[in-house]
Design a protein around this motif. Structure first.
Motif, mmCIF file in Angstrom:
data_model
loop_
_atom_site.group_PDB
_atom_site.id
_atom_site.type_symbol
_atom_site.label_atom_id
_atom_site.label_comp_id
_atom_site.label_asym_id
_atom_site.label_seq_id
_atom_site.Cartn_x
_atom_site.Cartn_y
_atom_site.Cartn_z
ATOM 1 N N SER A 184 10.438 2.118 -6.933
ATOM 2 C CA SER A 184 10.744 0.321 -5.788
ATOM 3 C C SER A 184 12.324 0.266 -5.176
ATOM 4 N N ARG A 220 12.307 -0.617 -1.299
ATOM 5 C CA ARG A 220 13.484 -1.784 -0.029
ATOM 6 C C ARG A 220 14.600 -1.163 -0.104
ATOM 7 N N ASP A 232 9.322 -6.949 -7.023
ATOM 8 C CA ASP A 232 8.274 -5.962 -5.575
ATOM 9 C C ASP A 232 7.094 -4.744 -6.471
ATOM 10 N N LEU A 233 7.586 -4.665 -7.647
ATOM 11 C CA LEU A 233 6.364 -3.586 -8.840
ATOM 12 C C LEU A 233 5.154 -4.588 -9.113
ATOM 13 N N GLY A 240 3.727 -4.378 -5.579
ATOM 14 C CA GLY A 240 3.296 -2.742 -5.265
ATOM 15 C C GLY A 240 1.450 -2.462 -5.697
ATOM 16 N N HIS A 291 4.786 -0.641 -0.060
ATOM 17 C CA HIS A 291 5.254 -0.288 -1.131
ATOM 18 C C HIS A 291 4.464 0.979 -1.610
ATOM 19 N N LYS A 347 6.491 3.516 -4.253
ATOM 20 C CA LYS A 347 5.950 2.387 -5.319
ATOM 21 C C LYS A 347 4.505 3.007 -5.516
#
Length: 409
Positions: free
Chosen positions: A64, A68, A203-204, A207, A337, A340
């Motif tokens: 992640s 980012r 964010d996870l 993804g 993404h 990830k």
């Protein structure tokens, strides 16, 4: 070949080739050091678990940050931190203070710190090569990585003949520094659009949502992990049993056969880099069936020559399983993404490699070598067929959806 004139791609390939050589050298050195310190095979197993366990647990989450943050800078920081850990181990060994506990802790630290590195590296490739060159670039990088990793363990014996394990660990420190230096010289295109500043959990979740929106990509990743967990252990545990029981040979022949499989994979990657492949997802899952076809008769081989031939073909087929997978993720997942998705694959790979030897040893004990390899090959063919049907179904839905959208416009 246009890629060979791409300065940034050459820097990345050279630097990461040196880094992977250091990884291979450290893997062999750490295992031998554990044995030297204790004379106990359990100690070697502990070091091996320390090398894979943290990567399994942390890679997806760590990836992640690769989505980012600035990937190149993250990789440089990672290299410098790992160089520091390896330097500390070198000093402790030179002072006679390195014990098994510190070795396991240091190995685990290297694995944990390096968790975002692989996803960041693979996700950075589209930022330095053209979209139409992704498959070729992935294939050439794979050649550099695999060839260097295989060379690393081969250097251990001559280095120990003229020096000591302290020098070996010092050389590993140097490979991290070379990697950091080449990364610092690479020029990276900024991804289109702004970086999304979101929290880790959000964010996870985003993804995983992006992956679910590309179900065939998810199928390819799942197929890879399941196939690896169910059958990859036969290349180590099963092959050792085959060499020892069927051929009556020693460890040297076992190492040679493993090396032949590795060379086959490098050759397969070189060939793949020159082939235009349009249906990456279908190619990646069908490759497991091809691998299974060569794996099926391996347990029946009556001579090392036959086994070597089958292993060479198995190695070539294995290049088709991961190179199209990486290129597929690079093409289909949005940049924010991409790491990830690659991190999920690498985490699954680490977990699969951890359980695969147990699966293989249990099967060999229960059924015998010949039957175990046949079951392994048959499982790969069956899994590949099921995954190919699923991928084709998703492709058909995608085409139907595009046609419906075109008709409404």
């Amino acid at each position: 070949m246009a890629l060979l004139r791409n300065r940034d791609f050459l820097l990345l390939s050279a630097g990461q080739g040196v880094s992977r050589l250091g990884d291979g050298l450290y893997t062999a050195a750490a295992a031998w050091l554990a044995w030297s310190l204790t004379g106990d095979s359990t100690a070697v197993a502990l070091v091996t678990v320390a090398a894979f366990g943290p990567a399994f647990l942390a890679t997806f989450v760590a990836a992640s940050y690769a989505d980012r943050c600035d990937r190149r800078r993250l990789m440089i920081v990672t290299d410098l931190l790992r160089a520091s850990v390896a330097a500390g181990a070198t000093v402790l060994l030179a002072l006679g203070l390195l014990n098994l506990t510190l070795l396991v802790a240091g190995t685990a630290a290297l694995s944990l710190i390096g968790a975002p590195f692989g996803p960041a590296r693979n996700a950075m490739v589209p930022q330095i090569v053209r979209a139409e060159d992704l498959l070729q670039a992935t294939g050439l990088l794979h050649v550099a990585f695999r060839a260097a990793f295989f060379v690393g363990p081969l250097l251990l014996a001559p280095l120990l003949a003229v020096s000591s394990l302290t020098l070996v660990l010092a050389l590993d420190v140097l490979t991290f520094l070379v990697s950091a230096a080449t990364l610092a010289a690479v020029r990276v295109r900024r991804p289109a659009g702004p970086r999304h500043r979101t929290g880790l959990g959000a964010d996870l979740a985003a993804g995983l949502k992006a992956l679910r929106a590309e179900p065939d990509v998810l199928v390819v990743i799942a197929t890879f992990v399941v196939a690896l967990a169910a059958t990859s252990g036969f290349l180590t545990v099963g092959l050792a049993a085959l060499v020892g029981e069927r051929f009556g040979a020693q460890g040297g022949q076992y190492g040679l056969l493993l090396g032949i499989a590795g060379v086959g994979e490098v050759v397969g990657a070189l060939l793949l880099a020159r082939l235009p492949i349009r249906r990456l997802a279908l190619t990646a899952v069908l490759a497991w069936a091809l691998l299974g076809v060569f794996r099926f008769p391996l347990g029946l081989a009556q001579s090392p020559a036959i086994a070597a031939t089958l292993l060479a073909m198995t190695g070539m087929a294995s290049a088709l399983t991961d190179i199209p997978l990486i290129a597929l993720v690079q093409q289909r997942l949005p940049d924010r993404h991409m790491a990830k998705a690659l991190g999920l694959w690498e985490a699954g790979t680490a977990g699969a490699l951890a359980v695969a030897p147990l699966v293989a040893s249990t099967t060999v004990e229960a059924t015998g070598i010949g039957t175990a390899f046949m079951l392994s090959g048959a499982a790969l063919v069956g899994l590949s067929a099921l995954s190919a049907i699923t991928v084709l179904r998703f492709a058909r839905r995608r085409t139907t959806g595009r046609l419906a959208l075109a008709c409404t416009e």
